[in-house]
Design a protein around this motif. Structure first.
Motif, mmCIF file in Angstrom:
data_model
loop_
_atom_site.group_PDB
_atom_site.id
_atom_site.type_symbol
_atom_site.label_atom_id
_atom_site.label_comp_id
_atom_site.label_asym_id
_atom_site.label_seq_id
_atom_site.Cartn_x
_atom_site.Cartn_y
_atom_site.Cartn_z
ATOM 1 N N VAL A 175 14.363 -59.536 -26.888
ATOM 2 C CA VAL A 175 14.730 -60.946 -27.059
ATOM 3 C C VAL A 175 14.339 -61.749 -25.822
ATOM 4 O O VAL A 175 13.786 -62.855 -25.917
ATOM 5 N N ARG B 55 23.778 -59.477 -33.242
ATOM 6 C CA ARG B 55 24.248 -60.468 -32.278
ATOM 7 C C ARG B 55 23.221 -61.569 -32.059
ATOM 8 O O ARG B 55 23.571 -62.717 -31.781
ATOM 9 N N HIS B 56 21.940 -61.221 -32.185
ATOM 10 C CA HIS B 56 20.872 -62.192 -31.952
ATOM 11 C C HIS B 56 20.429 -62.889 -33.241
ATOM 12 O O HIS B 56 19.884 -63.993 -33.176
ATOM 13 N N ARG C 245 21.670 -68.499 -36.926
ATOM 14 C CA ARG C 245 20.366 -69.176 -36.953
ATOM 15 C C ARG C 245 19.944 -69.586 -38.360
ATOM 16 O O ARG C 245 18.967 -70.286 -38.543
ATOM 17 N N ASP D 85 17.958 -56.312 -26.361
ATOM 18 C CA ASP D 85 18.161 -57.428 -25.442
ATOM 19 C C ASP D 85 16.894 -57.729 -24.654
ATOM 20 O O ASP D 85 16.547 -58.904 -24.427
ATOM 21 N N GLY E 133 13.408 -64.487 -28.596
ATOM 22 C CA GLY E 133 14.257 -64.535 -29.785
ATOM 23 C C GLY E 133 14.080 -63.295 -30.629
ATOM 24 O O GLY E 133 13.411 -62.341 -30.234
ATOM 25 N N LEU E 134 14.691 -63.333 -31.813
ATOM 26 C CA LEU E 134 14.578 -62.219 -32.751
ATOM 27 C C LEU E 134 14.869 -62.732 -34.152
ATOM 28 O O LEU E 134 15.871 -63.402 -34.384
ATOM 29 N N GLU F 50 20.606 -50.906 -27.530
ATOM 30 C CA GLU F 50 21.120 -52.252 -27.243
ATOM 31 C C GLU F 50 20.332 -52.895 -26.102
ATOM 32 O O GLU F 50 19.959 -54.073 -26.172
ATOM 33 N N ALA G 260 21.147 -55.764 -32.995
ATOM 34 C CA ALA G 260 20.315 -56.887 -33.428
ATOM 35 C C ALA G 260 21.122 -58.030 -34.019
ATOM 36 O O ALA G 260 20.754 -59.205 -33.871
#
Length: 271
Positions: A95, A148-149, A153, A92, A100-101, A88, A146
């Motif tokens: 990112v 979460r990101h 989008r 983070d 970003g991711l 995790e 991942a």
């Protein structure tokens, strides 16, 4: 290999676990060639030096250094997917570093011990825990970190990695726990695809067969390379680039309407 100047992933950010060597390194480099910036995650970013053939192929450069050499941004991060907090934190950090991711490749995993150590009737609890944590739990932890990101989008790609062993047992039952963990990854992938599909995120799984990395080639020799090759319809071992080509399909718009799929990259192998 992508055509010169063809960069369908320009502006995208990718993260690959287990990317220091072998197939994971090929995934990371292919993503860079396609235009993505790449976060390289591994327990040891220079583990390629453990195998002479892979060290020679790498030319002394870590995967993140090789990505930079291709003109893309890169960050190398040390993490262990069996530790949820570790992966995790790495996601983070990626990112934050790359802004970003968009693409996640859950490549980290692998077996443990010999074929005999993993016979279905005698595999120990310790062995089961090690292999399941390294493969299934590690994949789930990476996807959880991942997601979460990626969410919110409207576009994203997750690719997990199963194995030929996850859908065909070996004749003597060996590597049964590894196979079970890889089968679990395939089922988890199908479920995650259903959850994330409405948000424009595809989730697919690659299932490599006998891929001749520097490390695995020695194992194939010990098992009998000629016999193994004869069990493959194409009568050759695969290469990391064969796997990278399948990844390219899944993460670009070529595979935009493919999700929840398990794609064998095994040359038509029959264990």
């Amino acid at each position: 290999m992508p055509e010169h100047g063809h960069r369908p992933l320009e502006g995208r950010v990718a993260l690959v676990t287990g990317a220091a060597r072998g197939i994971g390194r090929a995934y990371a480099l292919r993503l860079a060639e396609l235009g993505a910036d790449v976060a390289v995650v591994d327990r040891d970013l220079r583990s390629f030096a453990e195998v002479a053939a892979e060290e020679e192929a790498a030319g002394g450069r870590s995967t993140d250094e090789a990505v930079t050499g291709l003109g893309r941004r890169a960050v190398g991060l040390t993490a262990d997917v069996t530790d949820p907090g570790s992966i995790e934190a790495a996601v983070d950090e990626a990112v934050a570093a790359l802004g970003g991711l968009d693409i996640v490749v859950c490549n980290a995993g692998g077996g443990s011990g010999s074929m005999a150590d993993s016979l279905p009737s005698s595999a120990t609890a310790e062995h089961v825990g090690t292999v399941v944590e390294r493969n299934l739990v590690g994949t789930i932890s990476t996807c959880r970190a991942a997601a979460r990101h990626l969410r919110g989008r409207g576009w994203g790609r997750i690719v997990t990695v199963s194995s030929l062993a996850g859908h065909h047992p070996f004749r003597d039952g060996g590597y049964s726990v590894y196979g079970a963990a890889k089968a679990g990854i395939a089922m988890y992938t199908r479920s995650l695809a259903q959850e994330l599909g409405p948000e424009g995120i595809t989730v697919n799984c690659l299932a490599p067969g006998y891929i001749a990395t520097g490390r695995l080639s020695a194992m194939f020799d010990a098992l009998g390379s000629e016999q193994l090759r004869d069990s493959v319809a194409l009568r050759r071992f695969g290469t990391p680039d064969d796997c990278a080509g399948a990844l390219e399909f899944l993460v670009t718009d070529l595979g935009a309407y493919v999700t929840g799929a398990v794609l064998p990259v095994d040359g038509g192998a029959m264990p």
